[in-house]
Design an enzyme around this catalytic site. Structure first.
Site, PDB file in Angstrom:
ATOM      1  N   LYS A   1       0.853  -1.186   0.000  1.00 59.12           N
ATOM      2  CA  LYS A   1       0.000   0.000   0.000  1.00 59.12           C
ATOM      3  C   LYS A   1       0.888   1.236   0.000  1.00 59.12           C
ATOM      4  O   LYS A   1       1.816   1.351   0.820  1.00 59.12           O
ATOM      5  CB  LYS A   1      -0.835   0.019   1.291  1.00 59.12           C
ATOM      6  CG  LYS A   1      -2.325  -0.035   1.087  1.00 59.12           C
ATOM      7  CD  LYS A   1      -2.997  -0.007   2.451  1.00 59.12           C
ATOM      8  CE  LYS A   1      -4.479   0.205   2.309  1.00 59.12           C
ATOM      9  NZ  LYS A   1      -5.135   0.300   3.617  1.00 59.12           N
TER      10      LYS A   1
HETATM   11  O1  G3P Z   1      -7.701   1.044   5.486  1.00 53.57           O
HETATM   12  C1  G3P Z   1      -8.043   2.231   4.881  1.00 53.57           C
HETATM   13  C2  G3P Z   1      -9.415   2.745   5.248  1.00 53.57           C
HETATM   14  O2  G3P Z   1     -10.353   1.724   5.112  1.00 53.57           O
HETATM   15  C3  G3P Z   1      -9.479   3.473   6.555  1.00 53.57           C
HETATM   16  O3  G3P Z   1     -10.791   3.745   6.952  1.00 53.57           O
HETATM   17  O4  G3P Z   1     -12.328   4.364   8.757  1.00 53.57           O
HETATM   18  O5  G3P Z   1      -9.925   5.107   8.895  1.00 53.57           O
HETATM   19  O6  G3P Z   1     -11.487   6.137   7.238  1.00 53.57           O
HETATM   20  P1  G3P Z   1     -11.145   4.911   8.027  1.00 53.57           P
END
Ligand code: G3P
Length: 215
Positions: free
Chosen positions: A85
């Site tokens: 990533k």
């Molecule tokens: O892993 C990346 C993403 O899914 C993070 O989500 O909830 O931190 O915006 P959030």
């Protein structure tokens, strides 16, 4: 559309994997930090042993050569499963291009627009991760952006897979599927919410009660 689990928590991964519904895992530095795990390599090995599919591991370096070195070390954990990533920057585009040449798959993360997704695909990313929930959080329409990316990729035969990320609730999963995402990566909480419906719960109770009357 496939479901990935968005977590670095081994107990959560074991639970979701036992359901037979997840086809990969995405982690990020915040999720790993939450687990307080010192040895990232060991954690990735454990995740790879639990889930048979792509496992995203994020690099922290900010310069392309350093990103590539960090990526190669992480990919060495399991070349079949580890996907690197990279947060979408110019340096990351360069690293994605180099890593593609080395046979390492990448996932462009922190993607918030169609132009960003197009750049990641052009650089050779295997996956792009538009952050649906974080766009909604600032008053934008995350699903609309996701749909725009899916439309462009489909129209031009772009093979980069779209991972709907930053999923907040089951309706995001439904809307991501309708908008053309190939994958939605979801926290365990959302997976559990997807399972539940009050009519299923009350229906089971009713069936049990009616059956018991036969005895
Ligand atoms: O892993 C990346 C993403 O899914 C993070 O989500 O909830 O931190 O915006 P959030």
């Amino acid at each position: 559309m496939q479901l990935f689990l968005d977590t670095a928590n081994i107990v959560e991964i074991e639970k979701a994997a036992s359901w037979g519904v997840i086809r990969g895992v995405t982690t990020n530095p915040s999720l790993v930090s939450r687990e307080g795990v010192g040895d990232f390599t060991s954690l990735l090995q454990r995740i790879c042993s639990l889930v048979d599919g792509p496992i995203s591991a994020e690099v922290l370096a900010e310069e392309s050569d350093a990103m590539v070195q960090e990526a190669l070390a992480l990919a060495a954990v399991n070349m079949e499963q580890i996907v690197i990533k990279l947060p979408l920057t110019a340096e990351a585009l360069q690293a994605m291009h180099i890593l593609k040449g080395k046979g390492v798959r990448t996932n462009a993360t922190l993607v918030f627009s169609a132009p960003q997704a197009m750049l990641a695909a052009a650089a050779g990313a295997s996956f792009v991760s538009p952050f649906v929930g974080r766009l909604d959080d600032i008053g934008h329409n995350g699903i609309a952006t996701l749909g725009e990316i899916a439309e462009i990729f489909s129209l031009h035969g772009i093979e980069t897979k779209i991972i709907a990320a930053s999923i907040r609730h089951p309706q995001h999963v439904v809307e991501a599927a309708k908008a053309g995402a190939h994958i939605a990566t979801v926290p365990l909480r959302v997976l559990q919410q997807m399972l539940l419906h009050p009519l299923t719960t009350s229906g089971i109770i009713q069936f049990q009660q009616d059956w018991a009357k036969l005895k």
